[in-house]
Design a protein around this motif. Structure first.
Motif, short mmCIF file in Angstrom:
data_model
loop_
_atom_site.label_atom_id
_atom_site.label_comp_id
_atom_site.label_asym_id
_atom_site.label_seq_id
_atom_site.Cartn_x
_atom_site.Cartn_y
_atom_site.Cartn_z
N MET A 1 0.85 -1.20 0.00
CA MET A 1 0.00 0.00 0.00
C MET A 1 0.88 1.25 0.00
O MET A 1 1.92 1.29 0.64
N SER A 2 0.46 2.26 -0.73
CA SER A 2 1.22 3.51 -0.82
C SER A 2 1.31 4.20 0.53
O SER A 2 0.33 4.29 1.26
N ASN A 3 2.51 4.71 0.87
CA ASN A 3 2.68 5.50 2.08
C ASN A 3 2.79 6.98 1.75
O ASN A 3 3.16 7.78 2.60
N ILE A 4 2.50 7.32 0.50
CA ILE A 4 2.59 8.71 0.07
C ILE A 4 1.48 9.54 0.71
O ILE A 4 0.32 9.11 0.77
N VAL A 5 1.84 10.72 1.19
CA VAL A 5 0.88 11.65 1.77
C VAL A 5 0.94 12.95 0.98
O VAL A 5 2.03 13.46 0.68
N TRP A 6 -0.22 13.47 0.62
CA TRP A 6 -0.30 14.77 -0.06
C TRP A 6 -0.88 15.82 0.88
O TRP A 6 -1.50 15.50 1.89
N GLU A 7 -0.65 17.09 0.50
CA GLU A 7 -1.23 18.23 1.20
C GLU A 7 -2.08 19.00 0.19
O GLU A 7 -1.68 19.15 -0.97
N LEU A 8 -3.24 19.48 0.63
CA LEU A 8 -4.19 20.10 -0.31
C LEU A 8 -4.80 21.36 0.27
O LEU A 8 -5.15 21.42 1.44
N ASP A 9 -4.95 22.36 -0.60
CA ASP A 9 -5.71 23.55 -0.26
C ASP A 9 -6.65 23.86 -1.42
O ASP A 9 -6.28 23.75 -2.59
N PHE A 10 -7.88 24.21 -1.11
CA PHE A 10 -8.88 24.58 -2.11
C PHE A 10 -9.58 25.81 -1.60
O PHE A 10 -10.35 25.76 -0.65
N TYR A 11 -9.29 26.95 -2.24
CA TYR A 11 -9.81 28.21 -1.71
C TYR A 11 -9.72 29.31 -2.78
O TYR A 11 -9.07 29.15 -3.81
N SER A 12 -10.38 30.43 -2.52
CA SER A 12 -10.36 31.55 -3.46
C SER A 12 -9.00 32.24 -3.43
O SER A 12 -8.33 32.26 -2.40
N ARG A 13 -8.62 32.81 -4.58
CA ARG A 13 -7.34 33.50 -4.70
C ARG A 13 -7.57 34.95 -5.14
O ARG A 13 -8.64 35.29 -5.65
N PRO A 14 -6.58 35.81 -4.97
CA PRO A 14 -6.74 37.23 -5.35
C PRO A 14 -6.58 37.44 -6.85
O PRO A 14 -5.83 38.31 -7.31
N VAL A 15 -7.31 36.63 -7.64
CA VAL A 15 -7.28 36.72 -9.10
C VAL A 15 -8.72 36.70 -9.59
O VAL A 15 -9.46 35.74 -9.31
N LEU A 16 -9.13 37.74 -10.30
CA LEU A 16 -10.51 37.86 -10.75
C LEU A 16 -10.67 37.32 -12.17
O LEU A 16 -9.77 37.46 -13.01
N ASP A 17 -11.83 36.71 -12.45
CA ASP A 17 -12.11 36.24 -13.80
C ASP A 17 -12.70 37.38 -14.63
O ASP A 17 -12.79 38.54 -14.17
N GLU A 18 -13.13 37.08 -15.86
CA GLU A 18 -13.63 38.12 -16.75
C GLU A 18 -14.92 38.77 -16.25
O GLU A 18 -15.30 39.86 -16.68
N ASN A 19 -15.59 38.10 -15.28
CA ASN A 19 -16.81 38.65 -14.70
C ASN A 19 -16.56 39.37 -13.37
O ASN A 19 -17.50 39.76 -12.68
N GLY A 20 -15.29 39.53 -13.03
CA GLY A 20 -14.95 40.21 -11.79
C GLY A 20 -15.14 39.37 -10.55
O GLY A 20 -15.16 39.89 -9.43
#
Length: 289
Positions: A1-20
């Motif tokens: 079994m894999s012993n690999i561990v990942w780290e994750l973040d999912f959140y808004s960033r200070p970058v706006l799309d074409e709709n602001g």
């Protein structure tokens, strides 16, 4: 079994799309659970997400794309952002990966800071007004006493010690039953940096170390109060009384530990042994506050 561990973040960033609207982003990187592992060799994956697509299904598919790119699947995924708990947990569990609320996202935290300084300002739609270094605050909690099953009948002894950072170059050769570490090159240390630590001596060293290995170790911290103590912070919100400081000399020693920890950029360690003369460790954890 894999012993690999990942780290994750999912959140808004200070970058706006074409709709602001703020764009969201998933960041995934490998945890450097090895004292010898260079941060430059860690797997990293980044992908922007429209604010209208933010849900556990999109996140699950993003994790699957990262797995395809890496060519391997992690056993666990650490995350620090408490407000995203439900979405991250569901996305991970839907593909059979254990989600791990953790304060041990050292590589991820460093990567986020780097992107705030060097990546987002150069993106089209960068919004300076909302750009700020993420500050994750953990409210103080009442510490819990260690379970009776892992404490010595006559109480455990302890000592505060220190090692130069260069001593950890030989950590792979130490006799350790339960351990977790990370590359010191992740933090701003030199071979001469003094790393403080706590060693607990216990006749029940193995049960104690085994129990601690089941926790997601965070850091050790001094609490000065009417009942001063050294607290072990674990997971995202758990706190344990590891050492009671029963006199002024003990408190002063713990204050010196905190000063040394600050000079070492938060790096320190906790170890468990049966007795001071032992040449092996029942447990050893390299930590960072």
């Amino acid at each position: 079994m894999s012993n690999i561990v990942w780290e994750l973040d999912f959140y808004s960033r200070p970058v706006l799309d074409e709709n602001g609207k703020k764009q969201w982003e998933v960041l995934i990187c490998e945890s450097p659970n090895d004292i010898e592992r260079s941060p430059d060799t860690l797997f990293k994956y980044a992908e922007y997400c429209s604010s209208t697509s933010v849900n556990s299904l999109w996140l699950r598919e993003a994790i699957e794309r990262a797995i395809a790119e890496a060519g391997t699947s992690p056993k666990k995924i650490r995350f620090f952002r408490r407000q995203m708990n439900n979405m991250i947990v569901k996305a991970c569990e839907d593909i059979g990966i254990t989600p791990l609320p953790s304060r041990r996202t050292y590589a991820l935290n460093q990567w986020i800071e780097t992107r705030i300084d060097d990546v987002y300002p150069h993106e089209e739609g960068y919004d300076l007004k909302t750009a700020q270094t993420p500050s994750v605050q953990y409210p103080p909690l009442n510490p819990i006493a260690l379970p009776d099953a892992v404490k010595g009948d006559r109480g455990d002894k302890w000592t505060l010690v220190s090692l130069p950072a260069s001593a950890f170059d030989e950590m792979k050769e130490w006799d350790i039953a339960f351990e977790d570490s990370f590359s010191l090159s992740l933090v701003n240390t030199t071979p001469d940096t003094i790393i403080p630590g706590l060693i607990v001596y216990s006749p029940r060293a193995t049960p104690l170390a085994a129990w601690m290995s089941g926790l997601e170790m965070g850091y050790l911290q001094l609490e000065k109060s009417a009942r001063s103590q050294l607290r072990l912070e674990t997971g995202l919100s758990d706190s344990w009384t590891l050492v009671n400081l029963t006199n002024k000399e003990m408190v002063k020693e713990a204050e010196s530990f905190e000063t040394a920890k600050e000079k070492a950029n938060g790096v320190h360690f906790v170890a468990v042994q049966t007795e001071p003369d032992s040449e092996s460790f029942a447990g050893f954890w390299l930590l960072k506050e």
